[in-house]
Design a protein around this motif. Structure first.
Motif, PDB file in Angstrom:
ATOM      1  N   GLY A 205       1.131  -1.283   0.380  1.00  0.00           N
ATOM      2  CA  GLY A 205       0.094   0.112  -0.308  1.00  0.00           C
ATOM      3  C   GLY A 205       1.497   1.211  -0.111  1.00  0.00           C
ATOM      4  O   GLY A 205       0.568   2.356  -0.569  1.00  0.00           O
ATOM      5  N   VAL A 206       1.820   1.060   0.877  1.00  0.00           N
ATOM      6  CA  VAL A 206       3.181   2.413   0.858  1.00  0.00           C
ATOM      7  C   VAL A 206       3.660   2.711  -0.825  1.00  0.00           C
ATOM      8  O   VAL A 206       3.639   3.576  -1.120  1.00  0.00           O
ATOM      9  CB  VAL A 206       3.793   2.470   1.972  1.00  0.00           C
ATOM     10  CG1 VAL A 206       4.730   3.168   2.239  1.00  0.00           C
ATOM     11  CG2 VAL A 206       3.022   1.936   3.648  1.00  0.00           C
ATOM     12  N   ALA A 207       4.111   1.616  -1.191  1.00  0.00           N
ATOM     13  CA  ALA A 207       4.767   1.505  -2.404  1.00  0.00           C
ATOM     14  C   ALA A 207       3.129   1.585  -2.962  1.00  0.00           C
ATOM     15  O   ALA A 207       4.019   3.048  -3.846  1.00  0.00           O
ATOM     16  CB  ALA A 207       5.107   0.087  -2.656  1.00  0.00           C
ATOM     17  N   GLY A 208       3.085   1.301  -3.473  1.00  0.00           N
ATOM     18  CA  GLY A 208       1.920   2.260  -4.300  1.00  0.00           C
ATOM     19  C   GLY A 208       0.868   3.913  -3.864  1.00  0.00           C
ATOM     20  O   GLY A 208       0.834   4.015  -5.228  1.00  0.00           O
ATOM     21  N   PHE A 209       0.883   4.160  -2.877  1.00  0.00           N
ATOM     22  CA  PHE A 209       0.741   5.231  -2.995  1.00  0.00           C
ATOM     23  C   PHE A 209       2.050   5.900  -3.669  1.00  0.00           C
ATOM     24  O   PHE A 209       1.819   7.528  -4.065  1.00  0.00           O
ATOM     25  CB  PHE A 209       0.361   5.221  -1.423  1.00  0.00           C
ATOM     26  CG  PHE A 209       0.975   6.878  -1.223  1.00  0.00           C
ATOM     27  CD1 PHE A 209      -0.448   7.779  -1.058  1.00  0.00           C
ATOM     28  CD2 PHE A 209       1.696   7.961  -1.353  1.00  0.00           C
ATOM     29  CE1 PHE A 209      -0.403   9.217  -0.640  1.00  0.00           C
ATOM     30  CE2 PHE A 209       1.998   9.079  -0.343  1.00  0.00           C
ATOM     31  CZ  PHE A 209       0.780   9.739  -0.838  1.00  0.00           C
ATOM     32  N   PHE A 210       3.099   6.079  -3.299  1.00  0.00           N
ATOM     33  CA  PHE A 210       4.532   6.606  -3.860  1.00  0.00           C
ATOM     34  C   PHE A 210       4.891   6.446  -4.988  1.00  0.00           C
ATOM     35  O   PHE A 210       4.629   7.069  -5.372  1.00  0.00           O
ATOM     36  CB  PHE A 210       5.787   6.273  -2.701  1.00  0.00           C
ATOM     37  CG  PHE A 210       5.879   6.733  -1.375  1.00  0.00           C
ATOM     38  CD1 PHE A 210       5.783   8.121  -1.580  1.00  0.00           C
ATOM     39  CD2 PHE A 210       5.656   5.958  -0.588  1.00  0.00           C
ATOM     40  CE1 PHE A 210       6.566   8.956  -0.866  1.00  0.00           C
ATOM     41  CE2 PHE A 210       5.577   6.538   0.890  1.00  0.00           C
ATOM     42  CZ  PHE A 210       6.112   8.032   0.964  1.00  0.00           C
ATOM     43  N   THR A 211       4.108   5.261  -5.315  1.00  0.00           N
ATOM     44  CA  THR A 211       4.562   5.136  -7.410  1.00  0.00           C
ATOM     45  C   THR A 211       3.077   5.880  -7.998  1.00  0.00           C
ATOM     46  O   THR A 211       3.379   6.595  -9.126  1.00  0.00           O
ATOM     47  CB  THR A 211       3.911   3.873  -7.385  1.00  0.00           C
ATOM     48  OG1 THR A 211       4.998   2.532  -6.624  1.00  0.00           O
ATOM     49  CG2 THR A 211       3.807   3.151  -9.013  1.00  0.00           C
ATOM     50  N   GLU A 212       1.808   6.159  -7.598  1.00  0.00           N
ATOM     51  CA  GLU A 212       1.077   7.144  -7.915  1.00  0.00           C
ATOM     52  C   GLU A 212       1.712   8.040  -7.817  1.00  0.00           C
ATOM     53  O   GLU A 212       1.203   9.309  -8.913  1.00  0.00           O
ATOM     54  CB  GLU A 212      -0.287   6.662  -6.889  1.00  0.00           C
ATOM     55  CG  GLU A 212      -1.308   7.863  -7.178  1.00  0.00           C
ATOM     56  CD  GLU A 212      -2.173   8.024  -6.573  1.00  0.00           C
ATOM     57  OE1 GLU A 212      -3.466   9.054  -6.959  1.00  0.00           O
ATOM     58  OE2 GLU A 212      -2.323   6.760  -5.682  1.00  0.00           O
TER      59      GLU A 212
END
Length: 236
Positions: A205-212
């Motif tokens: 989830g954290v990685a997805g947030f920063f990927t966005e």
């Protein structure tokens, strides 16, 4: 990039680091001398949509990174990539001579293994005003990618396109699962001599947030600086 971590063990770790540094023999009381000088950077460009709003995630893994003590963990993180590496940093400076910066070399080597690597650099006057800074570094990276046919792409983000004054991140996202948030600059001095701090977070989830957030900056930078044009101008 920034993160607020609510965890007693992580807090104790950084508190112990602070107390260790504070007890150093060369730590002296501060004595003000004259008035502070402040720099006015001018108005902020805000014509673009805002970055993703802050979100809360739970049950992730936190691994502290300290320079110079454990700055090698940044290189190890990039070297561990299997599928993708997204990098958004203020600048990259090579080591002395023709040796690539160790973190950059890890990213290039990852692309040589077939990992898709994207690098976004700052395009403000601070990042491109000299003869050996981000635009020249972007041309070097793009040249390596072109000559070797690598899945490696670099862009320079202009502040007017991104709606910011500059890119000041030192962030890395690996395989959509692990994220580095730190103050460690990609040069010879910062990871070797400076006290810098950061964390590697393992959480999709954290990685997805920063990927966005990275994708938003990456896409905004698409219409600006083109390394191919710079290489053609320089005959590379």
């Amino acid at each position: 990039m920034g993160v607020l971590i609510e965890d007693p063990e992580t807090a104790r770790y950084f508190r112990d680091m602070f107390l260790h540094d504070r007890s150093g023999g060369d730590i002296l009381p501060f004595t003000p001398d004259g008035e502070a000088q402040f720099w006015d950077p001018g108005p902020l460009v805000t014509s673009n949509p805002p970055a993703p709003a802050a979100r809360t995630f739970r049950n992730g893994i936190v691994r502290p990174v300290l320079a110079p003590d454990t700055s090698f963990l940044v290189e190890a993180l990039i070297a561990s990539a299997n599928h993708s590496v997204d990098i958004e940093v203020a600048s990259i400076r090579n080591s002395t001579g023709d040796r690539l910066n160790p973190y950059l070399l890890a990213a290039v080597d990852a692309s040589r293994r077939g990992v898709t690597v994207r690098i976004l650099l700052d395009g403000s006057s601070y990042g491109t005003g000299g003869d050996e800074d981000n635009d020249e570094m972007a041309a070097v990276i793009a040249g390596i990618a072109r000559r070797e046919g690598l899945p490696l792409e670099v862009r320079v983000g202009w502040p007017a396109d991104l709606g910011v004054r500059s890119i000041h991140n030192k962030g890395v996202i690996v395989d959509g699962h692990r994220v580095l948030v730190s103050s460690i600059n990609w040069n010879e001095n910062s990871p070797t001599f400076n006290r810098e701090a950061g964390v590697i977070l393992e959480h999709p989830g954290v990685a997805g947030f920063f990927t966005e957030a990275f994708a938003q900056d990456w896409n905004r930078a698409a219409g600006g600086f083109r390394t191919e044009d710079l290489m053609l101008l320089r005959g590379r």
